[in-house]
Write a protein that holds these residues in place. Structure first.
Motif, mmCIF file in Angstrom:
data_model
loop_
_atom_site.group_PDB
_atom_site.id
_atom_site.type_symbol
_atom_site.label_atom_id
_atom_site.label_comp_id
_atom_site.label_asym_id
_atom_site.label_seq_id
_atom_site.Cartn_x
_atom_site.Cartn_y
_atom_site.Cartn_z
ATOM 1 N N PRO A 35 0.805 -1.232 0.000
ATOM 2 C CA PRO A 35 0.000 0.000 0.000
ATOM 3 C C PRO A 35 0.835 1.279 0.000
ATOM 4 O O PRO A 35 0.397 2.300 -0.509
ATOM 5 C CB PRO A 35 -0.825 -0.105 1.292
ATOM 6 N N GLY A 36 2.020 1.223 0.570
ATOM 7 C CA GLY A 36 2.875 2.407 0.627
ATOM 8 C C GLY A 36 3.733 2.586 -0.607
ATOM 9 O O GLY A 36 4.526 3.526 -0.682
ATOM 10 N N GLY A 37 3.606 1.675 -1.559
ATOM 11 C CA GLY A 37 4.405 1.750 -2.775
ATOM 12 C C GLY A 37 5.668 0.926 -2.663
ATOM 13 O O GLY A 37 6.186 0.682 -1.571
ATOM 14 N N GLU A 38 6.172 0.487 -3.800
ATOM 15 C CA GLU A 38 7.352 -0.378 -3.792
ATOM 16 C C GLU A 38 8.620 0.374 -3.402
ATOM 17 O O GLU A 38 9.560 -0.218 -2.891
ATOM 18 C CB GLU A 38 7.522 -1.094 -5.121
ATOM 19 N N GLU A 39 8.648 1.695 -3.602
ATOM 20 C CA GLU A 39 9.846 2.469 -3.278
ATOM 21 C C GLU A 39 10.193 2.359 -1.799
ATOM 22 O O GLU A 39 11.359 2.282 -1.430
ATOM 23 C CB GLU A 39 9.653 3.955 -3.638
ATOM 24 N N VAL A 40 9.162 2.356 -0.965
ATOM 25 C CA VAL A 40 9.365 2.260 0.481
ATOM 26 C C VAL A 40 10.078 0.952 0.824
ATOM 27 O O VAL A 40 10.997 0.930 1.645
ATOM 28 C CB VAL A 40 8.003 2.333 1.216
ATOM 29 N N LEU A 41 9.664 -0.126 0.188
ATOM 30 C CA LEU A 41 10.278 -1.430 0.445
ATOM 31 C C LEU A 41 11.680 -1.506 -0.141
ATOM 32 O O LEU A 41 12.582 -2.062 0.484
ATOM 33 C CB LEU A 41 9.401 -2.545 -0.127
ATOM 34 N N LEU A 42 11.860 -0.942 -1.312
ATOM 35 C CA LEU A 42 13.182 -1.005 -1.945
ATOM 36 C C LEU A 42 14.227 -0.217 -1.161
ATOM 37 O O LEU A 42 15.413 -0.551 -1.193
ATOM 38 C CB LEU A 42 13.104 -0.521 -3.393
ATOM 39 N N GLU A 43 13.797 0.811 -0.429
ATOM 40 C CA GLU A 43 14.734 1.561 0.417
ATOM 41 C C GLU A 43 15.306 0.673 1.516
ATOM 42 O O GLU A 43 16.427 0.878 1.963
ATOM 43 C CB GLU A 43 14.034 2.764 1.056
ATOM 44 N N GLN A 44 14.538 -0.302 1.959
ATOM 45 C CA GLN A 44 14.946 -1.183 3.052
ATOM 46 C C GLN A 44 15.474 -2.536 2.562
ATOM 47 O O GLN A 44 15.917 -3.347 3.362
ATOM 48 C CB GLN A 44 13.759 -1.430 3.984
ATOM 49 N N ALA A 45 15.423 -2.756 1.268
ATOM 50 C CA ALA A 45 15.794 -4.055 0.705
ATOM 51 C C ALA A 45 17.226 -4.426 1.041
ATOM 52 O O ALA A 45 18.124 -3.588 1.037
ATOM 53 C CB ALA A 45 15.610 -4.029 -0.810
ATOM 54 N N GLY A 46 17.425 -5.690 1.352
ATOM 55 C CA GLY A 46 18.753 -6.210 1.631
ATOM 56 C C GLY A 46 19.279 -5.852 3.002
ATOM 57 O O GLY A 46 20.461 -6.043 3.282
ATOM 58 N N ALA A 47 18.416 -5.362 3.870
ATOM 59 C CA ALA A 47 18.877 -4.903 5.183
ATOM 60 C C ALA A 47 17.886 -5.306 6.274
ATOM 61 O O ALA A 47 16.825 -5.858 6.002
ATOM 62 C CB ALA A 47 19.040 -3.386 5.163
ATOM 63 N N ASP A 48 18.255 -4.972 7.509
ATOM 64 C CA ASP A 48 17.363 -5.193 8.636
ATOM 65 C C ASP A 48 16.370 -4.035 8.672
ATOM 66 O O ASP A 48 16.734 -2.892 8.935
ATOM 67 C CB ASP A 48 18.157 -5.257 9.942
ATOM 68 N N ALA A 49 15.112 -4.327 8.403
ATOM 69 C CA ALA A 49 14.064 -3.308 8.323
ATOM 70 C C ALA A 49 13.173 -3.312 9.558
ATOM 71 O O ALA A 49 12.098 -2.724 9.545
ATOM 72 C CB ALA A 49 13.230 -3.544 7.069
ATOM 73 N N THR A 50 13.629 -3.931 10.637
ATOM 74 C CA THR A 50 12.811 -4.050 11.841
ATOM 75 C C THR A 50 12.350 -2.695 12.352
ATOM 76 O O THR A 50 11.158 -2.489 12.610
ATOM 77 C CB THR A 50 13.590 -4.791 12.952
ATOM 78 N N GLU A 51 13.273 -1.776 12.507
ATOM 79 C CA GLU A 51 12.933 -0.473 13.070
ATOM 80 C C GLU A 51 11.920 0.260 12.185
ATOM 81 O O GLU A 51 10.930 0.805 12.675
ATOM 82 C CB GLU A 51 14.192 0.372 13.249
ATOM 83 N N SER A 52 12.152 0.253 10.900
ATOM 84 C CA SER A 52 11.221 0.915 9.974
ATOM 85 C C SER A 52 9.858 0.242 10.002
ATOM 86 O O SER A 52 8.821 0.911 9.980
ATOM 87 C CB SER A 52 11.775 0.889 8.556
ATOM 88 N N PHE A 53 9.830 -1.082 10.041
ATOM 89 C CA PHE A 53 8.583 -1.838 10.084
ATOM 90 C C PHE A 53 7.778 -1.465 11.326
ATOM 91 O O PHE A 53 6.570 -1.246 11.256
ATOM 92 C CB PHE A 53 8.880 -3.341 10.063
ATOM 93 N N GLU A 54 8.445 -1.381 12.466
ATOM 94 C CA GLU A 54 7.763 -1.055 13.717
ATOM 95 C C GLU A 54 7.365 0.416 13.776
ATOM 96 O O GLU A 54 6.320 0.755 14.318
ATOM 97 C CB GLU A 54 8.629 -1.425 14.919
ATOM 98 N N ASP A 55 8.190 1.299 13.223
ATOM 99 C CA ASP A 55 7.878 2.731 13.245
ATOM 100 C C ASP A 55 6.589 3.043 12.500
ATOM 101 O O ASP A 55 5.857 3.951 12.869
ATOM 102 C CB ASP A 55 9.022 3.551 12.643
ATOM 103 N N VAL A 56 6.305 2.290 11.457
ATOM 104 C CA VAL A 56 5.097 2.515 10.671
ATOM 105 C C VAL A 56 3.856 2.075 11.441
ATOM 106 O O VAL A 56 2.781 2.622 11.260
ATOM 107 C CB VAL A 56 5.193 1.782 9.310
ATOM 108 N N GLY A 57 4.014 1.105 12.319
ATOM 109 C CA GLY A 57 2.878 0.615 13.090
ATOM 110 C C GLY A 57 1.967 -0.266 12.262
ATOM 111 O O GLY A 57 0.772 -0.011 12.139
ATOM 112 N N HIS A 58 2.517 -1.309 11.684
ATOM 113 C CA HIS A 58 1.732 -2.214 10.842
ATOM 114 C C HIS A 58 0.634 -2.908 11.646
ATOM 115 O O HIS A 58 0.803 -3.213 12.820
ATOM 116 C CB HIS A 58 2.651 -3.259 10.204
ATOM 117 N N SER A 59 -0.460 -3.164 10.986
ATOM 118 C CA SER A 59 -1.625 -3.806 11.600
ATOM 119 C C SER A 59 -1.351 -5.288 11.847
ATOM 120 O O SER A 59 -0.439 -5.870 11.253
ATOM 121 C CB SER A 59 -2.831 -3.680 10.668
ATOM 122 N N PRO A 60 -2.179 -5.917 12.685
ATOM 123 C CA PRO A 60 -2.059 -7.373 12.870
ATOM 124 C C PRO A 60 -2.230 -8.131 11.553
ATOM 125 O O PRO A 60 -1.595 -9.154 11.339
ATOM 126 C CB PRO A 60 -3.189 -7.702 13.848
#
Length: 147
Positions: free
Chosen positions: A56-81
């Motif tokens: 939903p946020g677009g592929e660019e958001v994911l590609l910025e985190q690709a190949g890395a630990d995206a835990t902090e970014s994932f939690e900062d967004v507050g993803h739903s269950p």
């Protein structure tokens, strides 16, 4: 594919569950393009290549985190269950134990702990500032009336 005994795991496999596929962070780092997109969230490796166009946020958001630990970014967004549940279908393995950073707070699963230990700082500073401005306004207004 990297397993606990394969080239991607490196090391001696100590502390590894033989039923889990382990990946070194160097291997994950190579998967950072739209053709192959992997990321790490909470020590688990996900191949999200198929999900890029659906995010939903677009592929660019994911590609910025690709190949890395995206835990902090994932939690900062507050993803739903629902989003967390959906993530399970992209799971391909775990980060090799030798690559994991020790958890400072001792929590087993960071997603279950408070993700915002300093949230008060985001609202307390503006509130204190507003109170200070209010007092200054009253002080200078009172000086003008008495003159």
């Amino acid at each position: 594919m990297a397993t606990s005994g394969a080239s991607g795991s490196g090391g001696n496999g100590e502390g590894c569950d033989p039923s889990v596929t382990y990946y070194r962070l160097e291997e994950v780092a190579k998967r950072n393009s739209a053709e192959e997109t992997w990321m790490v969230i909470h020590g688990r490796v996900y191949d999200i290549t198929r999900f890029l166009s659906e995010h939903p946020g677009g592929e660019e958001v994911l590609l910025e985190q690709a190949g890395a630990d995206a835990t902090e970014s994932f939690e900062d967004v507050g993803h739903s269950p629902d989003a967390r549940e959906m993530l399970k279908q992209y799971y391909i393995g775990d980060v090799h134990p030798n690559d994991l950073k020790p958890k400072k707070d001792g929590n087993k699963d960071p997603s279950k702990s408070s993700t915002c230990k300093s949230c008060w700082a985001y609202w307390i500073l503006p509130v204190v500032g507003a109170i200070l401005v209010g007092f200054l306004y009253r002080h200078f207004s009172a000086d003008n009336k008495s003159s």
